[in-house]
Design a protein around this motif. Structure first.
Motif, PDB file in Angstrom:
ATOM      1  N   GLY A 143      14.156  59.419  75.293  1.00  0.00           N
ATOM      2  CA  GLY A 143      12.924  59.776  75.985  1.00  0.00           C
ATOM      3  C   GLY A 143      12.036  58.608  76.336  1.00  0.00           C
ATOM      4  N   ILE A 144      12.570  57.383  76.265  1.00  0.00           N
ATOM      5  CA  ILE A 144      11.804  56.182  76.623  1.00  0.00           C
ATOM      6  C   ILE A 144      12.276  55.717  77.989  1.00  0.00           C
ATOM      7  N   ALA A 145      11.488  55.999  79.015  1.00  0.00           N
ATOM      8  CA  ALA A 145      11.848  55.646  80.388  1.00  0.00           C
ATOM      9  C   ALA A 145      11.225  54.304  80.753  1.00  0.00           C
ATOM     10  N   LEU A 146      12.000  53.436  81.376  1.00  0.00           N
ATOM     11  CA  LEU A 146      11.539  52.107  81.754  1.00  0.00           C
ATOM     12  C   LEU A 146      11.234  52.048  83.246  1.00  0.00           C
ATOM     13  N   GLN A 147      10.281  51.196  83.589  1.00  0.00           N
ATOM     14  CA  GLN A 147       9.918  51.019  84.990  1.00  0.00           C
ATOM     15  C   GLN A 147      10.638  49.835  85.636  1.00  0.00           C
ATOM     16  N   HIS A 148      10.927  48.796  84.837  1.00  0.00           N
ATOM     17  CA  HIS A 148      11.575  47.631  85.450  1.00  0.00           C
ATOM     18  C   HIS A 148      12.616  47.020  84.523  1.00  0.00           C
ATOM     19  N   LEU A 149      13.501  46.274  85.134  1.00  0.00           N
ATOM     20  CA  LEU A 149      14.536  45.504  84.452  1.00  0.00           C
ATOM     21  C   LEU A 149      14.374  44.055  84.889  1.00  0.00           C
ATOM     22  N   ASP A 150      14.196  43.159  83.927  1.00  0.00           N
ATOM     23  CA  ASP A 150      14.021  41.731  84.192  1.00  0.00           C
ATOM     24  C   ASP A 150      15.288  41.013  83.757  1.00  0.00           C
ATOM     25  N   VAL A 151      16.026  40.447  84.723  1.00  0.00           N
ATOM     26  CA  VAL A 151      17.290  39.788  84.398  1.00  0.00           C
ATOM     27  C   VAL A 151      17.124  38.291  84.184  1.00  0.00           C
ATOM     28  N   GLY A 152      15.867  37.818  84.124  1.00  0.00           N
ATOM     29  CA  GLY A 152      15.635  36.411  83.819  1.00  0.00           C
ATOM     30  C   GLY A 152      15.983  35.506  84.980  1.00  0.00           C
ATOM     31  N   GLY A 153      16.220  34.252  84.655  1.00  0.00           N
ATOM     32  CA  GLY A 153      16.558  33.258  85.673  1.00  0.00           C
ATOM     33  C   GLY A 153      17.740  32.436  85.212  1.00  0.00           C
ATOM     34  N   GLY A 154      17.638  31.118  85.378  1.00  0.00           N
ATOM     35  CA  GLY A 154      18.676  30.232  84.868  1.00  0.00           C
ATOM     36  C   GLY A 154      19.740  29.813  85.851  1.00  0.00           C
ATOM     37  N   LEU A 155      19.681  30.302  87.109  1.00  0.00           N
ATOM     38  CA  LEU A 155      20.707  29.925  88.070  1.00  0.00           C
ATOM     39  C   LEU A 155      20.687  28.418  88.283  1.00  0.00           C
ATOM     40  N   GLY A 156      21.880  27.813  88.241  1.00  0.00           N
ATOM     41  CA  GLY A 156      21.985  26.367  88.336  1.00  0.00           C
ATOM     42  C   GLY A 156      21.870  25.842  89.747  1.00  0.00           C
ATOM     43  N   ILE A 157      21.792  24.515  89.842  1.00  0.00           N
ATOM     44  CA  ILE A 157      21.769  23.821  91.128  1.00  0.00           C
ATOM     45  C   ILE A 157      22.856  22.755  91.109  1.00  0.00           C
ATOM     46  N   THR A 158      23.076  22.142  92.264  1.00  0.00           N
ATOM     47  CA  THR A 158      24.048  21.058  92.367  1.00  0.00           C
ATOM     48  C   THR A 158      23.364  19.731  92.078  1.00  0.00           C
ATOM     49  N   TYR A 159      23.767  19.073  91.002  1.00  0.00           N
ATOM     50  CA  TYR A 159      23.345  17.713  90.715  1.00  0.00           C
ATOM     51  C   TYR A 159      24.415  16.718  91.156  1.00  0.00           C
TER      52      TYR A 159
END
Length: 429
Positions: free
Chosen positions: A233-249
């Protein structure tokens, strides 16, 4: 001709440019060390996320720990981004550029009561809770203020992001988040506390991630919890998947932001959760390739001469140091280094090092460079975790910063002088 991993840095004849600005000319005008950022690169990086999310409820929250300079925050605020903060200082910075609290999420494992109070007064969108004691303290602070604190739990899914151990955050042995097996019980406690409002669920597994599979593995574990919570019975409004996507060094080939988002959305739809608002917290992927660090060559110190014992190292000593750019010393990170003027002469192999009194003070090892004293070098992909990690070690003032767009430039941070470094100190009477 642009350079790999730095699409807004390129050669025009023998001169290296950031957008339409000559980098050596910037260095001569403002001095070195100097951080220079491309405003167009930042906007383009954010647009890649926004375009992939078009038509879906979402908020892209810039993880400002990557680069918290006010003009950088202003650029993202004007483009409609939200913000992910991890301290009261970051909250003050983002409020200073006019961002409303409803566009701010507050992460971090060590929020103090004072920081919680200030964030509640600012009306932040959500607190990402990282431990059970933090949950209870926030409930007390919110109760004392007579408000309800919006919360999500940062769940640690025990997923290996395949990145440097110092920037891995989603494993059982990391300090971040609430263990997956404890999350359901902690959500029940949060829902029972009248001064808290459960609004979402959060997950962040690391930084400089170059594959989509860790994200999808973590997402599946988080969605298992979303479904278990719904049964309670606990309904959520949002899902946060974070970040962390890499880049080309150097030669990394991370997925494009749009490709990652599309795969996440497909997984949400496949499991029947397409109506959840999606939050993301990219940092490095928005600013990393937008910045360069400019530094002047002070001395060339050759290694042992031919015929003498030992090979020896050739040292290219520059005026930027580990206090200006910590990533190589801290993570042994590889970052591209390019002269701002092409020299049509044979290159030699150099270790590019700074003047700080540490053997760990280096910016690049074994680099093929044709350089002379007085030349200006550009350290590429320095927009993330460069200035934001800078220090005053060896009583060195932090670098100046400029922002460019097209052929326009703005000085966005003055260089620190030595007097300012001890202005708050006091001698003993």
């Amino acid at each position: 001709m642009t350079l790999p991993g730095a699409p807004f840095v390129g050669w025009r004849g023998d001169a290296l440019h950031l957008e339409d600005c000559d980098l050596q000319a910037l260095a001569r005008e403002h001095g070195t060390p100097l951080y220079a950022y491309s405003r167009s690169a930042m906007r383009s990086a954010l647009a890649a996320y926004e375009q992939a999310l078009a038509g879906r409820p979402h908020l892209v929250c810039y993880a400002m720990k990557a680069n918290s300079s006010l003009a950088v925050l202003q650029t993202f605020a004007q483009a409609g981004a939200g913000f992910d903060i991890v301290s009261g200082g970051e909250l003050a910075r983002v409020l200073a550029v006019g961002v409303e609290g409803s566009r701010i999420v507050f992460s971090g494992v060590g929020k103090t009561r004072a920081e919680m109070r200030r964030a509640l007064q600012a009306g932040v969108r959500c607190f990402n809770i990282e431990s059970e004691p933090e949950l209870r303290v926030l409930a007390e602070v919110a109760r004392d203020l007579g408000v309800r604190a919006p919360v999500s739990l940062r769940v640690n899914p025990d997923v290996d992001a395949g990145t440097h151990p110092y920037i891995s955050t989603g494993l059982r042995d990391n300090k971040f988040g609430i263990a997956h097996e404890r999350a359901l019980a902690v959500y029940r406690e949060a829902a029972s506390l009248p001064s808290l409002q459960v609004v979402g669920i959060d997950c962040h597994i690391g930084s400089q991630i170059t594959e989509t599979s860790p994200y999808l593995d973590a997402l599946d574990r988080v969605l298992d919890l979303v479904e278990a919570l719904a049964r309670d019975g606990i309904a959520l409004q949002h899902l946060d998947v974070g970040g962390g996507l890499g880049i080309t060094y150097r030669d990394e080939q991370p997925p494009a932001a749009g490709d990652l988002v599309r795969q996440v959305l497909q997984r949400l739809d496949a499991r029947g959760h397409g109506a959840l608002e999606l939050l993301l917290e990219p940092g490095r992927s928005l600013v990393g390739n937008a910045g360069v660090l400019l530094t002047e060559v002070l001395y060339l110190k050759p290694g042992a001469e031919a015929g003498t014992a030992g090979q020896g190292k050739n040292f290219c000593i520059v005026d930027a140091a580990m206090n200006d750019l910590m990533r190589p010393a801290m993570y042994e990170a590889w970052m591209g280094i390019v002269p701002c003027r092409r020299r049509h002469e044979p290159a030699a192999t150099w270790d590019v090092v700074g003047p700080v009194c540490e053997s760990g003070d280096w910016l690049g090892r074994d680099r093929e460079l044709a350089v002379q004293p007085g030349d200006v070098l550009a350290v590429l992909s320095a927009g993330a975790y460069g200035m934001t990690m800078a220090s005053n070690y060896n009583t060195r003032g932090r670098a100046a910063e400029v922002m460019v767009e097209g052929d326009r430039q703005w000085l966005i941070r003055e260089r620190e002088d030595v007097k300012s470094l001890f202005a708050g100190e006091r001698l003993i009477d």
